[in-house]
Design a protein around this motif. Structure first.
Motif, PDB file in Angstrom:
ATOM      1  N   GLY A 208      -4.283  -9.788   8.400  1.00 28.50           N
ATOM      2  CA  GLY A 208      -2.847  -9.698   8.587  1.00 28.50           C
ATOM      3  C   GLY A 208      -2.399 -10.817   9.505  1.00 28.50           C
ATOM      4  O   GLY A 208      -3.198 -11.679   9.900  1.00 28.50           O
TER       5      GLY A 208
ATOM      6  N   CYS B 216       2.315 -15.910   5.864  1.00 27.73           N
ATOM      7  CA  CYS B 216       0.890 -15.567   5.953  1.00 27.73           C
ATOM      8  C   CYS B 216       0.040 -16.434   5.032  1.00 27.73           C
ATOM      9  O   CYS B 216      -1.096 -16.790   5.376  1.00 27.73           O
ATOM     10  CB  CYS B 216       0.685 -14.082   5.659  1.00 27.73           C
ATOM     11  SG  CYS B 216       1.278 -13.004   6.990  1.00 27.73           S
TER      12      CYS B 216
ATOM     13  N   ALA C 122      -2.429 -10.352   4.190  1.00 26.89           N
ATOM     14  CA  ALA C 122      -1.137  -9.659   4.341  1.00 26.89           C
ATOM     15  C   ALA C 122      -0.878  -8.602   3.270  1.00 26.89           C
ATOM     16  O   ALA C 122       0.241  -8.467   2.774  1.00 26.89           O
ATOM     17  CB  ALA C 122       0.000 -10.687   4.367  1.00 26.89           C
TER      18      ALA C 122
ATOM     19  N   GLU D  42     -11.754  -9.336   5.316  1.00 27.71           N
ATOM     20  CA  GLU D  42     -10.586  -8.593   4.826  1.00 27.71           C
ATOM     21  C   GLU D  42     -10.989  -7.730   3.636  1.00 27.71           C
ATOM     22  O   GLU D  42     -11.588  -8.218   2.685  1.00 27.71           O
ATOM     23  CB  GLU D  42      -9.477  -9.576   4.425  1.00 27.71           C
ATOM     24  CG  GLU D  42      -8.305  -8.970   3.690  1.00 27.71           C
ATOM     25  CD  GLU D  42      -7.638  -7.833   4.455  1.00 27.71           C
ATOM     26  OE1 GLU D  42      -7.491  -6.749   3.853  1.00 27.71           O
ATOM     27  OE2 GLU D  42      -7.279  -8.024   5.636  1.00 27.71           O
TER      28      GLU D  42
ATOM     29  N   SER E 186       1.773  -6.651   7.362  1.00 30.36           N
ATOM     30  CA  SER E 186       2.233  -8.031   7.539  1.00 30.36           C
ATOM     31  C   SER E 186       2.985  -8.560   6.330  1.00 30.36           C
ATOM     32  O   SER E 186       3.888  -9.387   6.476  1.00 30.36           O
ATOM     33  CB  SER E 186       1.048  -8.953   7.837  1.00 30.36           C
ATOM     34  OG  SER E 186       0.444  -8.615   9.064  1.00 30.36           O
TER      35      SER E 186
END
Length: 405
Positions: free
Chosen positions: A14, A156, A43, A37, A47
């Motif tokens: 994020g 992002c 994101a 991730e 986010s």
């Protein structure tokens, strides 16, 4: 078993994980950094699902980290967008009062803005009309010229490519499972770290608990939903917000002017039943459900921070006409039939103090010379992300005795 070794391993892609990685590489260009991730790209959760508003910094008390970082973060994020050619709508924000009783709330916001060194202007009804002819207020309002809107996904993605260019490695669809010593075990690989940073958002508390941190806290998820105004982009010119209840961290239903000029109202702050409770039973987890509903039941029974009233008010927002009505009270004229579809919901990873049963309003990090855990990075964390990342790295450097990777 192949073990991948890095100086810094960051969990979570994020905006907080991305800006921390960027800050580490700015300070230590030779350090090896990777981001783990569990989703397919950056994101995927808060986010990329937030309003996109860059806040100015006048909601928060002067001794808070939020007050310090929102002003700095607003400036840093606007500069980052301009430097990289990213979308930016510098449309400002009006905070309006519905009656005489709310003028004291405006006074408090202006006092906080003055203490925090944030530009916030008193304006009368005639000036409100100049900024946005449709905005309605009682006697006077506050105008924030530095509030702006960005596309959070675009930001992002830029941070991802920025980090890649600096040598940061990304491992997607790589979910944290457990750790032992300086090893992190994931759904794909095992990673060896000199220092670990937990920026896992909705799961930051459970990962922190594995490391012995954040034991007094748990995440309580709140679902935020926006409704798009599809009739046109002209009925509202700027962000229009009500006077908030400063006793809780939610700002109330408001008009957001998005980066492309579109209009939306929201968000809700509906208590969710598991961490990724976006729609239906997708992603349902029994263990999370039982734990979170257990704490929500405690909050309901004790009525901590007026939780019962919050629940009833928020559940009413599922009634479309009521939700739209909250928005209509802040403008002179809006077409209730002009609202179209609900936008992608977001989940706010709100930290709860398990001892006091109070929502934690400010940012919270805990760590030592081996790991750092971002336990509470809720709104306006997107706005604050760059100076907040610098603060996190400062704390890491201090805890490691000034040593570097």
């Amino acid at each position: 078993m192949t073990v991948k070794a890095y100086d810094y391993v960051i969990i979570g892609a994020g905006v907080i994980g991305l800006t921390i990685a960027r800050e580490l590489k700015l300070r230590e260009p030779g350090a090896t950094v990777c981001i783990l991730e569990k989703e397919e790209d950056v994101a995927a959760h808060a986010s990329g699902r937030n309003s996109g508003v860059l806040h100015a910094g006048f909601y928060y008390t002067a001794n808070s980290l939020k007050a310090k970082f929102t002003k700095e973060g607003n400036q840093a994020m606007r500069a980052y967008c301009k430097k990289n050619g990213l979308s930016l709508n510098e449309c400002g924000k009006l905070v309006v009062a519905k009656d005489e009783s709310e003028l004291a709330g405006l006074e408090e916001l202006k006092r906080r803005a003055d203490i925090n060194g944030v530009e916030l202007k008193w304006i009368d009804e005639a000036d409100v009309h100049v900024i946005d002819p449709n905005a309605k207020t009682h006697r006077k309002a506050l105008f924030s010229p530095t509030t702006a809107s960005v596309d959070p996904l675009e930001v992002c993605q830029m941070l991802k490519y920025d980090n890649m260019a600096r040598g940061v490695s990304f491992y997607f669809q790589t979910q944290y499972k457990k750790h032992k010593g300086d090893l992190v075990f994931t759904s794909k690989n095992t990673f060896k770290f000199k220092y670990l940073i937990n920026a896992a958002g909705l799961y930051a508390d459970s990962i922190a608990h594995d490391f012995g941190f954040g034991l007094n806290y748990t995440i309580i998820p709140f679902k935020g939903i926006y409704l798009k105004y599809t009739k046109n982009k002209t009925d509202v010119r700027t962000n229009i917000y009500p006077v908030p209840n400063l006793g809780n961290p939610f700002l109330g239903v408001h008009y957001t002017k998005t980066v492309d000029g579109s209009i939306k109202i929201g968000p809700t702050a509906i208590p969710a039943f598991w961490r990724e409770n976006y729609s239906g039973f997708r992603g349902f987890r029994w263990k999370e459900f039982l734990q979170i509903v257990g704490y929500e039941a405690k909050l309901f029974l004790t009525n901590s921070f007026h939780f019962r009233r919050l629940v009833f008010e928020e559940m009413r927002k599922y009634i479309r006409s009521y939700f739209i009505g909250l928005g209509m009270s802040m403008v002179w004229n809006i077409d209730p039939d002009g609202f179209g579809h609900y936008l992608r919901p977001g989940i706010r990873a709100q930290l709860l103090n398990k001892e006091t049963l109070e929502l934690v309003q400010d940012f919270v990090i805990e760590g030592d010379h081996h790991s750092m855990h971002v336990l509470n990075a809720v709104s306006p964390a997107f706005t604050c992300s760059m100076p907040f990342a610098a603060y996190v790295v400062d704390q890491i450097t201090h805890l490691r005795g000034g040593s570097q990777a």
